[in-house]
Design a protein around this motif. Structure first.
Motif, PDB file in Angstrom:
ATOM      1  N   PHE A 157     -44.233  54.294  -1.307  1.00 44.07           N
ATOM      2  CA  PHE A 157     -43.951  54.484   0.019  1.00 44.07           C
ATOM      3  C   PHE A 157     -42.544  54.459   0.514  1.00 44.07           C
ATOM      4  O   PHE A 157     -42.005  53.481   0.646  1.00 44.07           O
ATOM      5  CB  PHE A 157     -44.624  53.316   0.426  1.00 44.07           C
ATOM      6  N   PRO A 158     -41.978  55.390   1.192  1.00 43.42           N
ATOM      7  CA  PRO A 158     -40.599  55.716   1.345  1.00 43.42           C
ATOM      8  C   PRO A 158     -40.194  54.535   2.569  1.00 43.42           C
ATOM      9  O   PRO A 158     -40.832  54.369   3.448  1.00 43.42           O
ATOM     10  CB  PRO A 158     -40.298  57.133   1.700  1.00 43.42           C
ATOM     11  N   GLY A 159     -39.077  54.152   2.420  1.00 42.37           N
ATOM     12  CA  GLY A 159     -38.439  53.333   3.404  1.00 42.37           C
ATOM     13  C   GLY A 159     -38.020  54.295   4.688  1.00 42.37           C
ATOM     14  O   GLY A 159     -38.138  55.499   4.660  1.00 42.37           O
ATOM     15  N   PRO A 160     -37.640  53.419   5.835  1.00 45.32           N
ATOM     16  CA  PRO A 160     -37.546  54.564   7.060  1.00 45.32           C
ATOM     17  C   PRO A 160     -36.174  55.515   6.846  1.00 45.32           C
ATOM     18  O   PRO A 160     -36.747  56.402   7.341  1.00 45.32           O
ATOM     19  CB  PRO A 160     -36.904  53.299   8.095  1.00 45.32           C
ATOM     20  N   TRP A 161     -35.182  55.341   5.936  1.00 43.36           N
ATOM     21  CA  TRP A 161     -34.370  56.503   5.983  1.00 43.36           C
ATOM     22  C   TRP A 161     -34.868  57.642   5.209  1.00 43.36           C
ATOM     23  O   TRP A 161     -34.627  58.793   5.461  1.00 43.36           O
ATOM     24  CB  TRP A 161     -32.925  55.918   5.191  1.00 43.36           C
ATOM     25  N   HIS A 162     -35.539  57.246   4.118  1.00 40.60           N
ATOM     26  CA  HIS A 162     -36.253  58.438   3.311  1.00 40.60           C
ATOM     27  C   HIS A 162     -37.398  58.900   4.106  1.00 40.60           C
ATOM     28  O   HIS A 162     -37.586  60.122   3.783  1.00 40.60           O
ATOM     29  CB  HIS A 162     -36.725  57.555   1.709  1.00 40.60           C
ATOM     30  N   ALA A 163     -38.056  58.327   4.629  1.00 37.75           N
ATOM     31  CA  ALA A 163     -39.121  58.920   5.390  1.00 37.75           C
ATOM     32  C   ALA A 163     -38.608  59.765   6.553  1.00 37.75           C
ATOM     33  O   ALA A 163     -39.431  60.995   6.720  1.00 37.75           O
ATOM     34  CB  ALA A 163     -40.159  57.691   6.214  1.00 37.75           C
ATOM     35  N   GLU A 164     -37.730  59.858   7.143  1.00 40.01           N
ATOM     36  CA  GLU A 164     -36.908  60.409   7.978  1.00 40.01           C
ATOM     37  C   GLU A 164     -36.510  61.593   7.462  1.00 40.01           C
ATOM     38  O   GLU A 164     -36.692  62.728   7.997  1.00 40.01           O
ATOM     39  CB  GLU A 164     -35.575  59.726   8.753  1.00 40.01           C
ATOM     40  N   ASP A 288     -36.368  74.506  -3.470  1.00 42.05           N
ATOM     41  CA  ASP A 288     -34.975  73.565  -2.837  1.00 42.05           C
ATOM     42  C   ASP A 288     -35.434  72.738  -1.846  1.00 42.05           C
ATOM     43  O   ASP A 288     -34.785  71.489  -2.194  1.00 42.05           O
ATOM     44  CB  ASP A 288     -33.937  74.792  -1.824  1.00 42.05           C
ATOM     45  N   LEU A 289     -36.109  72.599  -1.195  1.00 37.73           N
ATOM     46  CA  LEU A 289     -36.637  71.554  -0.259  1.00 37.73           C
ATOM     47  C   LEU A 289     -37.311  70.488  -1.244  1.00 37.73           C
ATOM     48  O   LEU A 289     -37.231  69.278  -0.860  1.00 37.73           O
ATOM     49  CB  LEU A 289     -37.576  72.056   0.749  1.00 37.73           C
ATOM     50  N   ARG A 290     -38.071  70.964  -2.180  1.00 39.26           N
ATOM     51  CA  ARG A 290     -38.813  69.914  -2.994  1.00 39.26           C
ATOM     52  C   ARG A 290     -38.021  68.805  -3.728  1.00 39.26           C
ATOM     53  O   ARG A 290     -38.119  67.864  -3.899  1.00 39.26           O
ATOM     54  CB  ARG A 290     -39.811  70.821  -3.964  1.00 39.26           C
ATOM     55  N   LEU A 291     -36.987  69.712  -4.106  1.00 37.24           N
ATOM     56  CA  LEU A 291     -35.872  68.612  -4.884  1.00 37.24           C
ATOM     57  C   LEU A 291     -35.322  67.614  -3.877  1.00 37.24           C
ATOM     58  O   LEU A 291     -34.802  66.643  -4.395  1.00 37.24           O
ATOM     59  CB  LEU A 291     -34.730  69.384  -5.474  1.00 37.24           C
ATOM     60  N   LEU A 292     -35.100  67.835  -2.587  1.00 36.34           N
ATOM     61  CA  LEU A 292     -34.652  66.855  -1.800  1.00 36.34           C
ATOM     62  C   LEU A 292     -35.668  65.923  -1.410  1.00 36.34           C
ATOM     63  O   LEU A 292     -35.074  64.947  -0.485  1.00 36.34           O
ATOM     64  CB  LEU A 292     -34.339  67.687  -0.418  1.00 36.34           C
ATOM     65  N   ALA A 293     -36.891  66.156  -1.631  1.00 35.09           N
ATOM     66  CA  ALA A 293     -38.029  65.225  -1.321  1.00 35.09           C
ATOM     67  C   ALA A 293     -37.805  63.846  -2.062  1.00 35.09           C
ATOM     68  O   ALA A 293     -38.470  62.763  -1.825  1.00 35.09           O
ATOM     69  CB  ALA A 293     -39.349  65.952  -1.352  1.00 35.09           C
ATOM     70  N   ARG A 294     -37.206  63.976  -3.443  1.00 33.38           N
ATOM     71  CA  ARG A 294     -37.195  62.813  -4.232  1.00 33.38           C
ATOM     72  C   ARG A 294     -36.516  61.407  -3.765  1.00 33.38           C
ATOM     73  O   ARG A 294     -35.955  61.555  -2.447  1.00 33.38           O
ATOM     74  CB  ARG A 294     -36.194  63.093  -5.384  1.00 33.38           C
ATOM     75  N   ASP A 295     -36.792  60.562  -4.274  1.00 33.59           N
ATOM     76  CA  ASP A 295     -36.443  59.049  -3.868  1.00 33.59           C
ATOM     77  C   ASP A 295     -34.918  58.928  -4.031  1.00 33.59           C
ATOM     78  O   ASP A 295     -34.541  59.441  -5.079  1.00 33.59           O
ATOM     79  CB  ASP A 295     -36.961  58.057  -4.838  1.00 33.59           C
ATOM     80  N   GLY A 297     -32.770  56.888  -3.937  1.00 38.98           N
ATOM     81  CA  GLY A 297     -32.278  55.808  -4.612  1.00 38.98           C
ATOM     82  C   GLY A 297     -32.180  55.700  -6.106  1.00 38.98           C
ATOM     83  O   GLY A 297     -31.335  55.584  -6.857  1.00 38.98           O
ATOM     84  N   THR A 298     -33.302  56.503  -6.537  1.00 32.21           N
ATOM     85  CA  THR A 298     -33.362  56.893  -7.959  1.00 32.21           C
ATOM     86  C   THR A 298     -33.225  58.289  -8.273  1.00 32.21           C
ATOM     87  O   THR A 298     -32.624  58.739  -9.578  1.00 32.21           O
ATOM     88  CB  THR A 298     -34.719  56.235  -8.613  1.00 32.21           C
ATOM     89  N   GLY A 299     -33.702  59.059  -7.593  1.00 33.08           N
ATOM     90  CA  GLY A 299     -33.511  60.622  -7.809  1.00 33.08           C
ATOM     91  C   GLY A 299     -34.597  60.948  -8.981  1.00 33.08           C
ATOM     92  O   GLY A 299     -34.382  62.053  -9.553  1.00 33.08           O
ATOM     93  N   ALA A 300     -35.239  59.956  -9.285  1.00 30.63           N
ATOM     94  CA  ALA A 300     -36.142  60.474 -10.754  1.00 30.63           C
ATOM     95  C   ALA A 300     -37.555  60.778 -10.189  1.00 30.63           C
ATOM     96  O   ALA A 300     -37.887  60.697  -8.946  1.00 30.63           O
ATOM     97  CB  ALA A 300     -36.389  59.094 -11.434  1.00 30.63           C
TER      98      ALA A 300
END
Length: 330
Positions: A157-164, A288-295, A297-300
């Motif tokens: 469940f992403p935090g506010p910054w990630h959800a944005e 390209d967009l899919r890679l940017l959807a990662r967390d 914080g971890t990028g994992a």
């Protein structure tokens, strides 16, 4: 292992419940074969229902088939059967996605955790309607995370910054579609308008499009596009949508099948918790967009699906192909 002799009616019932699973644009890209002498149910991909524009690598196709596979496992447990599953059993046949050995339970008996989810198979529907601006309790979120983990996936469940960031990626994907109309070919192929919607056995019928969005930030794909749909209406959607990211460690066909099983387990668990759900793969259809959807914080992990979860109407059921069209007996 003790095989149980299953008649065609019993197998057809299992497959009918398997095919209640979601798939991209409700294309239902699966085929089943039952080998009676071995009690073996084979799940294959139907390449004629692939989407070369939206899903050139067949990732979403595998996810949909994985969701159907999970429903099959739930239906088998409900029928007091054990479904021993092997993914990709024939490496030389990439269209054969899973082999499911159906047998009587021995030792510990049936999987009660799977059987518990059975009522949700027919209750779960994709909802493209507004959800309430209401928080989801932490214990419910924990149950959904656990559901994904049981199928070797992660639910974040992403935090506010990630959800944005996710919402920005989805808007970017929508803009790319506007700039390149060819990207909507798959969507046009799999939507059903007018009288066709009433007799369709696949695709997304117009009565399941949901209302147009007047305001709000919920990521809901507009299946109508610029086409007119009578009596559709316009509503305000939630401004703070509850999003969840489903990820797997790897990113190959077996991982996609696991993602599909995890996705359906999460959706059924959410349904039992009186939550409405919808899915968006819009930003994930472009690598390209899919890679940017990662967390961030971890990028994992490899993001396989974005879920929208909340309290609201579950949406109407969408059509399914007759079982005799997707099941063969050998």
């Amino acid at each position: 292992m003790v095989l149980r002799q299953l008649d065609e009616k019993a197998v057809a019932k299992l497959v009918a419940e398997a095919t209640a699973a979601p798939s991209m644009h409700n294309a239902q890209p699966w085929r089943f074969r039952f080998v009676s002498a071995e009690g073996l149910l084979l799940l294959g991909a139907d390449p004629e229902r692939a989407m070369p524009r939206s899903d050139p690598g067949n990732r979403a196709l595998h996810i949909g088939c994985g969701a159907a596979l999970f429903n099959l496992r739930v239906a088998a447990a409900h029928a007091d059967l054990v479904a021993e599953t092997t993914l990709l059993p024939e490496p030389q046949d990439p269209l054969l996605l899973a082999a499911v050995q159906l047998a009587d339970p021995v030792g510990n008996g049936r999987d009660d955790e799977l059987a518990r989810l059975h009522p949700a198979i027919r209750q779960r529907h994709t909802s493209r309607h507004p959800f309430a601006e209401q928080d989801i309790p932490e214990e419910t979120r924990a149950a959904l995370r656990d559901a994904a983990a049981r199928e070797e996936a992660d639910l974040l469940f992403p935090g506010p910054w990630h959800a944005e960031t996710l919402l920005d990626l989805i808007r970017d994907a929508e803009c790319r579609d506007v700039m390149d109309p060819a990207t909507t070919e798959d969507l046009v192929r799999w939507t059903r308008l007018g009288p066709e919607a009433d007799i369709a056995v696949d695709g997304v019928p117009e009565y399941a499009f949901g209302p147009r969005k007047r305001d709000g930030r919920a990521p809901v794909r507009d299946f109508a596009g610029r086409r007119a749909v009578a009596d559709r209406g316009t509503l305000t959607f939630e401004h703070v949508p509850h999003l969840a990211l489903l990820s797997t460690r790897g990113d190959g066909p077996a991982d996609w099948l696991r993602a599909g099983q995890a996705l359906e387990r999460v959706l059924l668990e959410a349904t039992l918790a009186d939550l409405a759900t919808s899915l968006t793969s819009h930003a994930l259809e472009n690598r390209d967009l899919r890679l940017l959807a990662r967390d961030p914080g971890t990028g994992a992990g490899q993001v396989q699906m974005v879920l929208r979860i909340g309290y609201g109407p579950r949406g109407p059921s969408t059509p399914r192909r007759p079982v005799q069209d997707v099941l063969d007996f050998m």
